[in-house]
Structures are given as C-alpha cells and as structure tokens.
Write a protein that holds these residues in place. Structure first.
Motif, PDB file in Angstrom:
ATOM      1  N   ILE A   1      -6.056 -51.177  66.945  1.00  0.00           N
ATOM      2  CA  ILE A   1      -4.772 -51.044  67.641  1.00  0.00           C
ATOM      3  C   ILE A   1      -4.618 -49.595  68.076  1.00  0.00           C
ATOM      4  CG2 ILE A   1      -2.275 -51.256  67.440  1.00  0.00           C
ATOM      5  CD1 ILE A   1      -2.699 -53.420  65.370  1.00  0.00           C
ATOM      6  N   SER A   2      -4.411 -49.394  69.352  1.00  0.00           N
ATOM      7  CA  SER A   2      -4.299 -48.050  69.915  1.00  0.00           C
ATOM      8  C   SER A   2      -3.213 -48.036  70.983  1.00  0.00           C
ATOM      9  CB  SER A   2      -5.633 -47.589  70.499  1.00  0.00           C
ATOM     10  OG  SER A   2      -6.035 -48.462  71.543  1.00  0.00           O
ATOM     11  N   ARG A   3      -2.895 -46.843  71.433  1.00  0.00           N
ATOM     12  CA  ARG A   3      -1.946 -46.653  72.525  1.00  0.00           C
ATOM     13  C   ARG A   3      -2.663 -45.898  73.638  1.00  0.00           C
ATOM     14  NH1 ARG A   3       3.300 -47.792  70.951  1.00  0.00           N
ATOM     15  NH2 ARG A   3       3.598 -47.995  68.684  1.00  0.00           N
ATOM     16  N   PRO A   4      -3.288 -46.600  74.573  1.00  0.00           N
ATOM     17  CA  PRO A   4      -4.032 -45.910  75.633  1.00  0.00           C
ATOM     18  C   PRO A   4      -3.105 -45.127  76.544  1.00  0.00           C
ATOM     19  CG  PRO A   4      -3.922 -48.280  76.068  1.00  0.00           C
ATOM     20  CD  PRO A   4      -3.367 -48.074  74.693  1.00  0.00           C
ATOM     21  N   THR A   5      -3.589 -43.971  76.982  1.00  0.00           N
ATOM     22  CA  THR A   5      -2.830 -43.115  77.889  1.00  0.00           C
ATOM     23  C   THR A   5      -3.076 -43.567  79.323  1.00  0.00           C
ATOM     24  OG1 THR A   5      -3.058 -41.278  76.334  1.00  0.00           O
ATOM     25  CG2 THR A   5      -2.393 -40.737  78.572  1.00  0.00           C
ATOM     26  N   THR A   6      -2.080 -44.149  79.933  1.00  0.00           N
ATOM     27  CA  THR A   6      -2.180 -44.648  81.293  1.00  0.00           C
ATOM     28  C   THR A   6      -1.381 -43.754  82.239  1.00  0.00           C
ATOM     29  OG1 THR A   6      -0.269 -46.107  80.946  1.00  0.00           O
ATOM     30  CG2 THR A   6      -2.452 -47.009  80.473  1.00  0.00           C
TER      31      THR A   6
ATOM     32  N   ALA B   1       7.620 -46.056  73.403  1.00  0.00           N
ATOM     33  CA  ALA B   1       8.190 -46.888  74.464  1.00  0.00           C
ATOM     34  C   ALA B   1       7.389 -46.773  75.763  1.00  0.00           C
ATOM     35  CB  ALA B   1       9.646 -46.500  74.712  1.00  0.00           C
ATOM     36  N   CYS B   2       6.865 -45.599  76.055  1.00  0.00           N
ATOM     37  CA  CYS B   2       6.117 -45.393  77.305  1.00  0.00           C
ATOM     38  C   CYS B   2       4.652 -45.821  77.192  1.00  0.00           C
ATOM     39  CB  CYS B   2       6.186 -43.930  77.718  1.00  0.00           C
ATOM     40  SG  CYS B   2       7.848 -43.332  78.089  1.00  0.00           S
ATOM     41  N   PHE B   3       4.109 -45.796  75.998  1.00  0.00           N
ATOM     42  CA  PHE B   3       2.704 -46.160  75.801  1.00  0.00           C
ATOM     43  C   PHE B   3       2.647 -47.289  74.765  1.00  0.00           C
ATOM     44  CE2 PHE B   3       2.901 -41.697  76.945  1.00  0.00           C
ATOM     45  CZ  PHE B   3       2.024 -41.637  78.023  1.00  0.00           C
ATOM     46  N   PRO B   4       2.755 -48.538  75.193  1.00  0.00           N
ATOM     47  CA  PRO B   4       2.759 -49.657  74.231  1.00  0.00           C
ATOM     48  C   PRO B   4       1.407 -49.825  73.560  1.00  0.00           C
ATOM     49  CG  PRO B   4       2.687 -50.479  76.483  1.00  0.00           C
ATOM     50  CD  PRO B   4       2.902 -49.001  76.582  1.00  0.00           C
ATOM     51  N   GLU B   5       1.436 -50.489  72.413  1.00  0.00           N
ATOM     52  CA  GLU B   5       0.212 -50.739  71.658  1.00  0.00           C
ATOM     53  C   GLU B   5      -0.674 -51.770  72.367  1.00  0.00           C
ATOM     54  OE1 GLU B   5       1.217 -51.923  67.749  1.00  0.00           O
ATOM     55  OE2 GLU B   5       1.585 -49.884  67.033  1.00  0.00           O
ATOM     56  N   LYS B   6      -1.956 -51.609  72.160  1.00  0.00           N
ATOM     57  CA  LYS B   6      -2.934 -52.528  72.724  1.00  0.00           C
ATOM     58  C   LYS B   6      -4.011 -52.779  71.678  1.00  0.00           C
ATOM     59  CE  LYS B   6      -6.174 -53.144  76.561  1.00  0.00           C
ATOM     60  NZ  LYS B   6      -6.766 -52.518  77.780  1.00  0.00           N
TER      61      LYS B   6
END
Length: 335
Positions: A40-45, A87-92
């Motif tokens: 589980i990570s929060r990728p920077t988009t 909130a800006c970078f949801p978990e994936k």
C-alpha cells in the motif's frame, strides 16, 4: 504419459494456421510456490501535486497562528499537512509476486495480460505489436530503476548498493528469524518490550552539581523565511516517520512552508520551549549481524519528525560558531 495426462482434445486453429490445436488434459496440477505481497503506497501524481499546491497556496494557517504554545503549533502544522497530503494522494494497493523483478510495474503487467489474451484468442498480429511495445516499456522502467535505485545508492550508501546488486542478480538473502512462531504483530510487540527493558535497566544519571562559570549572555538570532526556504530546498531523501509528508513534497513547495515554520522556530527559540511532539520518534530495528536469530542481534534506530531536524540544524550552527574557537584543533575524540 498416460499416468499424468488424459487424451488431449482438439481446439480452434491459432492465428493464420489451418491446423487444429491440441489442448492437453493433465490429471494432476503442480502448484508453483510463489508468494504474493500487497503493498500500500501513495504515488505522487501530477494531479495530486496540483491539488496540494493549490491548497497550500490558499492556506491561511489560522489555527496555527491562534495556538499559544510551541507544542500546539508543531502539532497543528504537522497534522494539517498530513491530513491534506492523504486527501490529495489517495492510497493505492499493488500486488506483487515473489518472482517479480523490482522494475516490473503495473503498466508492464497490463501489457502482458493483454498480449496473453490476444494470443489466446488467435489475434497474433496485435499480440506481436504488444510484444514490441512490451520490450520498450520494460527497457524504460529498467533504466528508471537503475537510475533511481542503483546509481543513487552507489553514491550515497555503497553498502546498500552492494546488497541491491546481490538481490538483483538472484542471490538469496538470509532472512530474519527470531524463533517466534507468531504473527508479525506479536513479534513486533515482543521486540518492543525487549528494547524498552534495555533502556529501563540502565542506571539513572547522577545528579551531581559541577561548578561552572556563569554563562555568557547570548542572543539567538531570528530565523528568516529565506533561511528556512534554503534549508527545505536542500533536504536529502531520507527515511521519514509516519507523521511526516514525503521529502520530495517539502522540496516542491518550500516557499509556502517557510513562513509558518519560521514563526514556529523563532517561538521555540524565544520561549525555550521545545515541542514535545518533536520528541516522539519512530523506532526501526536494524540487524547488527547477518540473519540474527534473536532480539540481541538487532539495534534500534530512532527517527524523529523532519521539521525538528531542520530546527536543530540552526541550533547546531549557532553552537558551532560559539564553541569552535574554544576547541583544540588536535582534539578528535572525547575520552
């Protein structure tokens, strides 16, 4: 062969071939010993960076300015940043197999699945096109992985670079086995108790008054926003605590963070009140030897909030200017 397979059945022709295909019917199945892990990570988009930057540029920090104590300011600023970051970078979640190479991404897996589906349905022409695309995409991710992981570790941490090279070449690493047949949560709690017992077993410091001359008056200088800006801009990529936002995100918006942080740093210096929030750390056990089999083979490493380290870098510079001329240049060790 009759012990392992039944009579094969005929299938549809594959591709442009006019001959029927044979589909074997095995009598037994072989289970491949692959293990799967879900990360589980929060990728920077780019979308997340744009949303986070818009919020940060419009933030007034009203609760932060209304807080009186330094601890409240540090807590509010950290929680506000962390809440909007989530909130800006949801978990994936990403599923990986033990046989996957580190450069295998979800994009590569999607192309592989599409190629297999086309081959299975006889569309070999489009499958061959995806095969060429797969080679280009895989080569691109391999180059990115080498540049991001291997070359960076070679310059910063050669020991980790060597371990990464061994892992990439297929050499097995010795795992950590503490001899506890329990789940990870129970093992972590047992390790935590072991480390706490070590600290509690140490004798307390002796409260002996040492005669010292009266301290000299010293006025700490104010920390400007520009100084905090350059400190944040030059941060290195290091491990962070669960309450921190990524270092890359801090380096992307130092102009918006330098204002509230300079106010917090100057209040800490003026009142002499170090925030208790900055005193909490996240402990990570580091092996002292290869494949330790008990708790005595690990040592704890404490990571504290990154903004506390930024403030301490200013204090270290002030102390260095005050005491550097009083230290013997031949002194290299404290006995």
């Amino acid at each position: 062969m009759h012990e392992f397979c039944n009579i094969p059945t005929t299938g549809v022709p594959i591709g442009g071939n006019y001959h029927f295909s044979l589909e074997p019917n095995p009598t037994c199945s072989i289970k491949i010993g692959y293990t799967t892990t879900v990360t589980i990570s929060r990728p920077t988009t780019n979308e997340g960076l744009l949303t986070f930057g818009q919020w940060l540029s419009c933030e007034k920090w009203e609760k932060f300015q209304d807080a009186k104590s330094s601890n409240e300011k540090a807590t509010i600023s950290q929680e506000t940043l962390l809440q909007n970051y989530k909130a800006c970078f949801p978990e994936k979640s990403t599923k990986r197999f033990s046989s996957d190479r580190p450069y295998i991404t979800q994009e590569v897996k999607t192309i592989v699945m599409e190629k297999r589906w086309l081959f299975r349905h006889g569309n070999t022409q489009q499958a061959n096109r995806l095969k060429n695309k797969l080679r280009k995409v895989t080569r691109k991710h391999v180059n990115k992985y080498i540049e991001r992981k291997v070359n960076h570790l070679f310059e910063s941490k050669p020991s980790q670079w060597y371990n990464r090279i061994k892992w990439m070449t297929g050499k097995e690493e010795k795992g950590v086995d503490f001899g506890i047949n329990e789940d990870d949560v129970v093992t972590a709690n047992s390790l935590n108790k072991h480390l706490v017992n070590i600290v509690q077993s140490l004798p307390p410091l002796l409260s002996v008054e040492v005669p010292t001359p009266p301290p000299e008056s010293f006025d700490f200088p104010l920390i400007s926003e520009s100084q905090v800006f350059f400190k944040l801009k030059r941060l290195k990529r290091k491990s962070i605590t669960p309450v921190d936002i990524p270092v890359d995100l801090i380096k992307a918006f130092p102009d918006y963070l330098s204002g509230p942080l300079s106010l917090l740093f100057n209040q800490v210096t003026k009142r002499g009140e170090y925030p208790s929030f900055w005193k909490n750390g996240s402990i990570t056990p580091i092996p002292k030897e290869d494949a330790p089999n008990d708790f005595s083979g690990v040592r704890p490493i404490t990571m504290r909030p990154i903004f506390s380290k930024v403030y301490e870098s200013f204090v270290a510079a002030w102390l260095k200017d005050r005491i550097l001329d009083k230290i013997d240049p031949r002194q290299f060790e404290i006995c």
